[in-house]
Design a protein around this motif. Structure first.
Motif, PDB file in Angstrom:
ATOM      1  N   TRP A   1      45.369  50.411  46.740  1.00 28.75           N
ATOM      2  CA  TRP A   1      46.042  49.212  47.285  1.00 28.75           C
ATOM      3  C   TRP A   1      45.093  48.002  47.189  1.00 28.75           C
ATOM      4  O   TRP A   1      45.475  46.934  46.704  1.00 28.75           O
ATOM      5  N   VAL A   2      43.867  48.198  47.637  1.00 34.57           N
ATOM      6  CA  VAL A   2      42.883  47.111  47.577  1.00 34.57           C
ATOM      7  C   VAL A   2      42.583  46.735  46.119  1.00 34.57           C
ATOM      8  O   VAL A   2      42.471  45.557  45.767  1.00 34.57           O
ATOM      9  N   GLU A   3      42.498  47.758  45.284  1.00 37.49           N
ATOM     10  CA  GLU A   3      42.132  47.503  43.886  1.00 37.49           C
ATOM     11  C   GLU A   3      43.187  46.658  43.160  1.00 37.49           C
ATOM     12  O   GLU A   3      42.843  45.712  42.457  1.00 37.49           O
ATOM     13  N   VAL A   4      44.475  47.000  43.332  1.00 39.57           N
ATOM     14  CA  VAL A   4      45.511  46.261  42.586  1.00 39.57           C
ATOM     15  C   VAL A   4      45.807  44.892  43.191  1.00 39.57           C
ATOM     16  O   VAL A   4      46.293  44.002  42.497  1.00 39.57           O
ATOM     17  N   CYS A   5      45.515  44.730  44.481  1.00 41.52           N
ATOM     18  CA  CYS A   5      45.798  43.446  45.139  1.00 41.52           C
ATOM     19  C   CYS A   5      44.611  42.497  45.127  1.00 41.52           C
ATOM     20  O   CYS A   5      44.769  41.306  45.391  1.00 41.52           O
ATOM     21  N   SER A   6      43.398  43.025  44.863  1.00 40.60           N
ATOM     22  CA  SER A   6      42.224  42.162  45.007  1.00 40.60           C
ATOM     23  C   SER A   6      41.145  42.397  43.948  1.00 40.60           C
ATOM     24  O   SER A   6      40.735  41.461  43.257  1.00 40.60           O
ATOM     25  N   THR A   7      40.687  43.641  43.799  1.00 41.67           N
ATOM     26  CA  THR A   7      39.498  43.873  42.978  1.00 41.67           C
ATOM     27  C   THR A   7      39.752  43.654  41.486  1.00 41.67           C
ATOM     28  O   THR A   7      38.999  42.917  40.827  1.00 41.67           O
ATOM     29  N   THR A   8      40.781  44.287  40.964  1.00 40.68           N
ATOM     30  CA  THR A   8      41.051  44.120  39.534  1.00 40.68           C
ATOM     31  C   THR A   8      41.470  42.689  39.183  1.00 40.68           C
ATOM     32  O   THR A   8      41.005  42.160  38.165  1.00 40.68           O
ATOM     33  N   PRO A   9      42.304  42.042  40.002  1.00 38.34           N
ATOM     34  CA  PRO A   9      42.557  40.622  39.718  1.00 38.34           C
ATOM     35  C   PRO A   9      41.257  39.815  39.618  1.00 38.34           C
ATOM     36  O   PRO A   9      41.117  38.968  38.730  1.00 38.34           O
ATOM     37  N   ALA A  10      40.305  40.099  40.511  1.00 38.25           N
ATOM     38  CA  ALA A  10      39.024  39.369  40.459  1.00 38.25           C
ATOM     39  C   ALA A  10      38.291  39.654  39.153  1.00 38.25           C
ATOM     40  O   ALA A  10      37.739  38.743  38.522  1.00 38.25           O
ATOM     41  N   ARG A  11      38.286  40.904  38.730  1.00 32.30           N
ATOM     42  CA  ARG A  11      37.545  41.268  37.512  1.00 32.30           C
ATOM     43  C   ARG A  11      38.192  40.708  36.255  1.00 32.30           C
ATOM     44  O   ARG A  11      37.504  40.207  35.355  1.00 32.30           O
ATOM     45  N   LEU A  12      39.511  40.821  36.185  1.00 32.90           N
ATOM     46  CA  LEU A  12      40.196  40.374  34.965  1.00 32.90           C
ATOM     47  C   LEU A  12      40.101  38.869  34.783  1.00 32.90           C
ATOM     48  O   LEU A  12      40.158  38.369  33.665  1.00 32.90           O
ATOM     49  N   PHE A  13      39.971  38.159  35.886  1.00 30.11           N
ATOM     50  CA  PHE A  13      39.982  36.708  35.787  1.00 30.11           C
ATOM     51  C   PHE A  13      38.659  36.078  36.209  1.00 30.11           C
ATOM     52  O   PHE A  13      38.599  34.933  36.632  1.00 30.11           O
ATOM     53  N   GLY A  14      37.583  36.873  36.073  1.00 26.90           N
ATOM     54  CA  GLY A  14      36.247  36.300  36.143  1.00 26.90           C
ATOM     55  C   GLY A  14      35.774  35.829  37.506  1.00 26.90           C
ATOM     56  O   GLY A  14      35.075  34.822  37.604  1.00 26.90           O
ATOM     57  N   LEU A  15      36.149  36.563  38.566  1.00 32.84           N
ATOM     58  CA  LEU A  15      35.725  36.156  39.918  1.00 32.84           C
ATOM     59  C   LEU A  15      34.886  37.208  40.632  1.00 32.84           C
ATOM     60  O   LEU A  15      34.431  36.986  41.756  1.00 32.84           O
ATOM     61  N   PHE A  16      34.692  38.355  40.000  1.00 30.46           N
ATOM     62  CA  PHE A  16      33.988  39.469  40.629  1.00 30.46           C
ATOM     63  C   PHE A  16      32.484  39.326  40.401  1.00 30.46           C
ATOM     64  O   PHE A  16      32.079  38.897  39.330  1.00 30.46           O
ATOM     65  N   PRO A  17      31.625  39.693  41.350  1.00 28.05           N
ATOM     66  CA  PRO A  17      31.877  40.262  42.671  1.00 28.05           C
ATOM     67  C   PRO A  17      31.880  39.224  43.790  1.00 28.05           C
ATOM     68  O   PRO A  17      31.859  39.593  44.958  1.00 28.05           O
ATOM     69  N   ARG A  18      31.958  37.949  43.397  1.00 28.72           N
ATOM     70  CA  ARG A  18      32.052  36.928  44.441  1.00 28.72           C
ATOM     71  C   ARG A  18      33.325  37.136  45.268  1.00 28.72           C
ATOM     72  O   ARG A  18      33.331  36.951  46.490  1.00 28.72           O
ATOM     73  N   LYS A  19      34.407  37.492  44.561  1.00 28.70           N
ATOM     74  CA  LYS A  19      35.674  37.808  45.217  1.00 28.70           C
ATOM     75  C   LYS A  19      36.051  39.252  44.863  1.00 28.70           C
ATOM     76  O   LYS A  19      35.565  39.806  43.887  1.00 28.70           O
ATOM     77  N   GLY A  20      36.948  39.827  45.635  1.00 29.16           N
ATOM     78  CA  GLY A  20      37.532  41.112  45.259  1.00 29.16           C
ATOM     79  C   GLY A  20      36.865  42.330  45.867  1.00 29.16           C
ATOM     80  O   GLY A  20      37.285  43.454  45.623  1.00 29.16           O
ATOM     81  N   THR A  21      35.824  42.120  46.676  1.00 30.91           N
ATOM     82  CA  THR A  21      35.206  43.262  47.337  1.00 30.91           C
ATOM     83  C   THR A  21      34.511  42.799  48.618  1.00 30.91           C
ATOM     84  O   THR A  21      34.395  41.595  48.863  1.00 30.91           O
ATOM     85  N   ILE A  22      34.088  43.763  49.414  1.00 31.81           N
ATOM     86  CA  ILE A  22      33.257  43.451  50.577  1.00 31.81           C
ATOM     87  C   ILE A  22      31.889  44.029  50.288  1.00 31.81           C
ATOM     88  O   ILE A  22      31.704  45.244  50.251  1.00 31.81           O
ATOM     89  N   ALA A  23      30.946  43.147  49.999  1.00 32.34           N
ATOM     90  CA  ALA A  23      29.604  43.580  49.630  1.00 32.34           C
ATOM     91  C   ALA A  23      28.635  42.468  50.002  1.00 32.34           C
ATOM     92  O   ALA A  23      29.029  41.311  50.157  1.00 32.34           O
ATOM     93  N   VAL A  24      27.379  42.837  50.150  1.00 33.70           N
ATOM     94  CA  VAL A  24      26.355  41.840  50.488  1.00 33.70           C
ATOM     95  C   VAL A  24      26.316  40.784  49.383  1.00 33.70           C
ATOM     96  O   VAL A  24      26.248  41.109  48.203  1.00 33.70           O
ATOM     97  N   GLY A  25      26.440  39.531  49.771  1.00 33.02           N
ATOM     98  CA  GLY A  25      26.397  38.429  48.811  1.00 33.02           C
ATOM     99  C   GLY A  25      27.765  37.952  48.366  1.00 33.02           C
ATOM    100  O   GLY A  25      27.894  36.881  47.784  1.00 33.02           O
ATOM    101  N   ALA A  26      28.802  38.737  48.644  1.00 33.13           N
ATOM    102  CA  ALA A  26      30.165  38.316  48.273  1.00 33.13           C
ATOM    103  C   ALA A  26      30.661  37.254  49.258  1.00 33.13           C
ATOM    104  O   ALA A  26      30.210  37.183  50.398  1.00 33.13           O
TER     105      ALA A  26
END
Ligand SMILES: [Zn+2]
Length: 469
Positions: free
Chosen positions: A371-396
């Protein structure tokens, strides 16, 4: 400003774990075991709740001029509605008009969004006039953070591009790394079917769904894939609705091509029957149309999401009012007596995260991580926003949704925040709901209160596709 979100279950695409999340300024600065004793300005107890990355909706059309009117949500109202539903980033479509430069479209849309958005935003560009100049301008656009370009095999005379124009743009994309996004429906054949239907006196909205055949989405998807394969460019099929199209995408991915596709909640939850009931069906007119459930499209799309043959859920949010609006004038009713004149589009930006959660858990169709991947993570990766967006991680970026699995609620035009007078999901009960939303560290939704303001959202310069094989 620092905030501690404690006792929640953190869910990312990679897994779920009990953790405390420390936010300092606009970023996530630490994740710790529960019971961490960080001292912060604010503490939020998320016990019994999920802590997930903010949703990323890569397909919206705020204020889009279409069919003699404008999509009814502005960047201000549309991004606020998105925030209410747990979406913290949108990527909207700037439009190049025929006869104008590509970057003129980007500048115009930057102007519309500037100072208006509640959440962060980026743009794709609709490439509607392929010529030497606009192909060169694709490079400039990439420099400004626009790494994806949408083209249309539908809507002859409006956005439509010929196969030759599409192929030229794909050759350019193969060179500069851009992703070509495709509205894949054979609009030339569809226009023949529309004219024939109207001649027979078939003018109701239901005929919109009948003439836009799923086989013509499959055909166009196949053609787009072959052109992209030959050119060597990444391809992203927007709003995939038909099992014939999904089969083409699945085959292409099995062959190892850089072919991706999104679907939308309306194709997962609604169907051709919604287009019936006389002119009421106009509320459900979008393209591609809602499909016949008996043909198995909805089931196929859910499986595609589970197996990663489909990678993204976006909304194609493009709302119009059903009844005439004091400021916007006549919208859906422009098509009374002629379904082909109904503005195409549905409201949806507010409900995507909750609807996909609902479908995922009530029918056990997707895991929470998926659910998280299709709504947030993959959209971020495909459109050049990862890992700033699309995950919860240190520095995001601290774009975080606290989601309450027990917050049952009913979707309705009476309570939604989109600027439109109806809901496609009127009366539907959702299994959980958004509790709180952080946008770059600021709490903008807290329970039933909105604490954000227009202009909080910033323009995102995006990188190239980060998900190529
Ligand atoms: Zn669209």
């Amino acid at each position: 400003m620092s905030t501690l979100i404690k006792n929640g279950l953190v869910i990312t695409h990679a897994g779920s774990f009990e953790a405390d999340v420390l936010i300092e300024g606009e970023k996530v600065s630490a994740l710790g075991a529960r019971g961490s004793n960080w001292v912060t300005d604010e503490v939020i107890d998320a016990i019994g709740k999920y802590v997930v990355p903010g949703g990323i909706d890569v397909h919206t059309h705020m204020e889009l001029p279409f069919g003699g009117t404008f999509a009814s949500d502005s960047f201000e109202t549309g991004t606020r509605a998105a925030a209410w539903g747990g979406t913290t980033t949108i990527i909207d479509f700037a439009v190049q008009s025929k006869g104008s430069g590509l970057m003129e479209g980007w500048e115009a849309w930057m102007g519309k969004a500037e100072g208006k958005c509640a959440i962060d935003y980026g743009f794709h560009l609709i490439l509607s006039d392929v010529n030497d100049q606009s192909l060169k301008e694709m490079d400039i656009a990439i420099g400004e953070g626009v790494s994806s370009f949408k083209m249309f095999m539908a809507y002859p005379g409006v956005f439509y591009s010929t196969d030759g124009e599409i192929f030229r743009a794909m050759q350019k994309a193969a060179e500069n790394g851009a992703t070509v996004m495709m509205h894949a429906e054979n609009g030339i054949a569809i226009d023949v079917l529309i004219a024939q239907a109207l001649e027979r006196g078939e003018t109701d909205p239901i005929y919109h769904g009948i003439v836009r055949k799923s086989i013509l989405e499959g055909e166009a998807t196949h053609r787009a894939i072959k052109l992209a394969e030959l050119a060597g460019s990444p391809l992203y099929i927007v709003h995939l609705s038909a099992l014939e199209a999904l089969a083409e995408v699945t085959n292409a991915r099995d062959e190892g091509l850089n072919v991706f596709a999104e679907t939308c909640p309306q194709y997962l939850f609604l169907d051709l029957d919604d287009l019936g009931n006389g002119f009421e069906g106009a509320k459900f007119v979008c393209s591609p149309p809602l499909r016949d459930r008996a043909e198995g499209h909805q089931e196929a799309l859910w499986s595609g999401l589970a197996t990663n043959d489909l990678q993204v859920v976006s909304t194609d949010h493009c709302p119009f009012c059903f009844e005439d609006h004091p400021e916007l004038g006549r919208q859906k009713r422009l098509g009374e007596g002629d379904f082909s004149k109904i503005p195409n589009g549905l409201p949806g930006v507010e409900h995507r995260v909750e609807l996909i959660y609902h479908g995922a858990v009530t029918e056990e169709r997707l895991s929470l991580e998926r659910w998280v991947e299709v709504c947030s993570t993959t959209p971020a990766r495909l459109f050049g926003l990862f890992p700033r967006k699309g995950t919860i991680a240190v520095g995001a970026d601290a774009d975080i949704v606290i989601f309450d699995p027990k917050r049952k609620h009913v979707l309705s035009a009476a309570t939604h925040h989109m600027r439109t007078d109806y809901s496609c999901y009127e009366g539907m009960q959702i299994a959980g709901g958004v509790d709180s939303v952080f946008s770059r560290g600021r709490l903008i939704i807290a329970g039933d209160e909105y604490h954000g303001s227009k202009g909080d959202g910033k323009y995102l310069k995006r990188e190239l596709n980060q998900h190529l094989v």
